[in-house]
Design an enzyme around this catalytic site. Structure first.
Site, PDB file in Angstrom:
ATOM      1  N   SER A  64      63.631   1.577  15.484  1.00  0.00           N
ATOM      2  CA  SER A  64      62.394   0.948  16.317  1.00  0.00           C
ATOM      3  C   SER A  64      62.446   1.080  17.802  1.00  0.00           C
ATOM      4  O   SER A  64      61.100   1.082  18.452  1.00  0.00           O
ATOM      5  CB  SER A  64      62.615  -0.755  16.226  1.00  0.00           C
ATOM      6  OG  SER A  64      62.269  -1.083  14.978  1.00  0.00           O
ATOM      7  N   LYS A  67      59.387   3.444  18.497  1.00  0.00           N
ATOM      8  CA  LYS A  67      58.122   2.690  18.526  1.00  0.00           C
ATOM      9  C   LYS A  67      57.446   2.872  19.768  1.00  0.00           C
ATOM     10  O   LYS A  67      56.243   2.829  20.190  1.00  0.00           O
ATOM     11  CB  LYS A  67      58.187   1.384  18.133  1.00  0.00           C
ATOM     12  CG  LYS A  67      58.379   0.930  16.655  1.00  0.00           C
ATOM     13  CD  LYS A  67      58.667  -0.586  16.397  1.00  0.00           C
ATOM     14  CE  LYS A  67      59.099  -0.787  15.090  1.00  0.00           C
ATOM     15  NZ  LYS A  67      59.436  -2.199  14.631  1.00  0.00           N
ATOM     16  N   TYR A 191      55.886   6.978   9.284  1.00  0.00           N
ATOM     17  CA  TYR A 191      56.504   5.940  10.027  1.00  0.00           C
ATOM     18  C   TYR A 191      58.122   5.941   9.873  1.00  0.00           C
ATOM     19  O   TYR A 191      58.861   5.775  10.658  1.00  0.00           O
ATOM     20  CB  TYR A 191      56.060   4.633   9.616  1.00  0.00           C
ATOM     21  CG  TYR A 191      56.833   3.305  10.062  1.00  0.00           C
ATOM     22  CD1 TYR A 191      56.559   2.824  11.375  1.00  0.00           C
ATOM     23  CD2 TYR A 191      57.610   2.531   9.283  1.00  0.00           C
ATOM     24  CE1 TYR A 191      57.543   1.909  11.990  1.00  0.00           C
ATOM     25  CE2 TYR A 191      58.323   1.470   9.594  1.00  0.00           C
ATOM     26  CZ  TYR A 191      58.389   1.102  10.958  1.00  0.00           C
ATOM     27  OH  TYR A 191      58.976   0.003  11.245  1.00  0.00           O
ATOM     28  N   TYR A 239      61.403  -8.742  19.767  1.00  0.00           N
ATOM     29  CA  TYR A 239      60.747  -9.596  18.576  1.00  0.00           C
ATOM     30  C   TYR A 239      61.153 -11.129  19.084  1.00  0.00           C
ATOM     31  O   TYR A 239      60.744 -11.381  20.321  1.00  0.00           O
ATOM     32  CB  TYR A 239      61.403  -9.272  17.404  1.00  0.00           C
ATOM     33  CG  TYR A 239      61.538  -7.765  16.893  1.00  0.00           C
ATOM     34  CD1 TYR A 239      60.266  -7.010  16.970  1.00  0.00           C
ATOM     35  CD2 TYR A 239      62.678  -7.105  17.075  1.00  0.00           C
ATOM     36  CE1 TYR A 239      60.481  -5.700  16.747  1.00  0.00           C
ATOM     37  CE2 TYR A 239      62.877  -5.686  16.786  1.00  0.00           C
ATOM     38  CZ  TYR A 239      61.675  -5.058  16.873  1.00  0.00           C
ATOM     39  OH  TYR A 239      61.701  -3.641  16.580  1.00  0.00           O
ATOM     40  N   VAL A 257      67.179  -1.423  14.960  1.00  0.00           N
ATOM     41  CA  VAL A 257      68.317  -1.609  13.889  1.00  0.00           C
ATOM     42  C   VAL A 257      69.396  -0.724  13.659  1.00  0.00           C
ATOM     43  O   VAL A 257      70.271  -0.984  12.981  1.00  0.00           O
ATOM     44  CB  VAL A 257      67.468  -2.048  12.422  1.00  0.00           C
ATOM     45  CG1 VAL A 257      66.785  -3.411  12.747  1.00  0.00           C
ATOM     46  CG2 VAL A 257      66.893  -1.051  11.857  1.00  0.00           C
TER      47      VAL A 257
HETATM   48  O1  DON Z   1      60.834  -0.638   9.684  1.00  0.00           O
HETATM   49  C1  DON Z   1      62.008  -0.883   9.732  1.00  0.00           C
HETATM   50  O2  DON Z   1      62.383  -1.927   9.358  1.00  0.00           O
HETATM   51  C2  DON Z   1      62.968  -0.081  10.587  1.00  0.00           C
HETATM   52  N1  DON Z   1      62.464   1.506  10.168  1.00  0.00           N
HETATM   53  C3  DON Z   1      62.770  -0.237  12.081  1.00  0.00           C
HETATM   54  C4  DON Z   1      63.173  -1.792  12.356  1.00  0.00           C
HETATM   55  C5  DON Z   1      63.819  -2.102  13.639  1.00  0.00           C
HETATM   56  O3  DON Z   1      64.469  -1.278  13.934  1.00  0.00           O
HETATM   57  C6  DON Z   1      63.880  -3.289  13.987  1.00  0.00           C
HETATM   58  N2  DON Z   1      64.562  -3.324  15.506  1.00  0.00           N
HETATM   59  N3  DON Z   1      65.330  -3.851  15.705  1.00  0.00           N
END
Ligand code: DON
Length: 303
Positions: A64, A67, A191, A239, A257
């Site tokens: 993320s 993003k 994505y 978040y 993550v």
């Molecule tokens: O879309 C997802 O769930 C992962 N590719 C990215 C989520 C993420 O990194 C949340 N951050 N802490």
């Protein structure tokens, strides 16, 4: 005040002493197998120095954190038009929550929750093939970090695609509200690849210099966009853990993550931290503590 190098070494040693790592993301099989007991921190300063401690040349999945770069690329391409499709408010929900999407008719709260990032990627795709949109995000990352040595790990993207039921649900929900231009599989494929960008903390800290508006930074993001991205990072970048991160660290930050965190001390420093284990918000467990130790020792909080 100790020199930054000593502070980084102390933080590194303290993280290993506490031996409390959290758990790597389990829902992406390629990330679930990463050993949690790893740590790296890199700090780029206004004078051009980059200081480091730990496994700073080990690439990790930025997830993320990407993003931030996709948002910068999208704002650069379509500007404020993005905000007709995505909000700018904290969600108070987990990164993959679907709850608010129903209540708010398919307009995600912000570009950092998954639903908002999927819409942002969909907007970046406008009129182009996924390859071109990905090349734009990757090109921006490389320009910001001033290195060509940043790549997408296709295995991680495939691994997430295979288990990404939650993101598929979000994308279909967005589509049902008319907030997706492309087929959910096409936007999600883009994505997932964007999230699978790998970087070292050294590269990530270098990439953050433009957001911190450090003098030595390449000028690839406008001042207005940098200011706004920082505002979104401090309010929404972690978040439902954003308030706690602001309380503990006091700086704009964006987690992933994969365990990485990009932290921006405006005009002072760009910081990247990576230990792969997560807390219950899905943000880096030891990384959040390390960021708090750093601002405690340096006084870099914006508050
Ligand atoms: O879309 C997802 O769930 C992962 N590719 C990215 C989520 C993420 O990194 C949340 N951050 N802490």
């Amino acid at each position: 005040m100790l020199p930054i190098e000593c502070i980084l070494r102390d933080i590194h040693d303290e993280v290993f002493r506490q031996d409390d790592w959290g758990v790597p993301a389990q829902y992406i099989p390629e990330l679930a197998t990463v050993s949690p007991e790893q740590f790296a921190i890199s700090v780029c300063l206004a004078d051009g120095q980059c200081l480091t401690a730990g496994a700073v040349d080990k690439p990790f999945s930025i997830q993320s954190v990407s993003k931030v770069f996709a948002l910068a690329a999208t704002l650069g391409r379509i500007g404020d038009q993005l905000w007709s499709r995505v909000g700018r408010e904290p969600s108070g929900t987990s990164f993959d929550s679907v709850v608010l999407l129903e209540r708010e008719k398919g307009r995600p709260r912000n570009p950092f929750v998954n639903a908002g990032a999927i819409v942002t990627t969909d907007a970046l795709l406008s009129g182009r093939e996924p390859k071109q949109a990905l090349a734009e995000t990757l090109g921006l990352v490389r320009a910001m970090a001033e290195t060509e040595d940043v790549f997408i790990n296709a295995n991680v993207a495939a691994s997430e695609k295979a288990t990404g039921a939650r993101n598929k649900a979000l994308a279909h929900y967005l589509q049902s509200h008319g907030n997706l231009q492309y087929d959910p599989d096409l936007t999600l494929g883009t994505y997932f690849h964007q999230c699978a960008i790998e970087m070292t903390t050294r590269q990530l800290a270098l990439a953050g210099r433009s957001l911190a508006r450090l003098e030595a930074a390449p000028s690839v993001i406008s001042r207005a966009h940098a200011r706004r991205i920082n505002a979104l990072m401090i309010t929404c970048g972690h978040y439902d853990g954003s308030g706690e991160f602001a309380y503990q660290v006091g700086l704009p930050g964006k987690s992933g993550v994969g365990g990485g965190i990009l932290v921006i001390a405006p005009r002072v420093a760009s910081i990247a931290i990576w230990p792969p284990g997560l807390n219950h918000y899905g943000n880096s467990h030891a990384g959040t503590r390390a960021a708090a130790m750093l601002t405690q020792a340096t006084g870099w909080s914006v508050f």
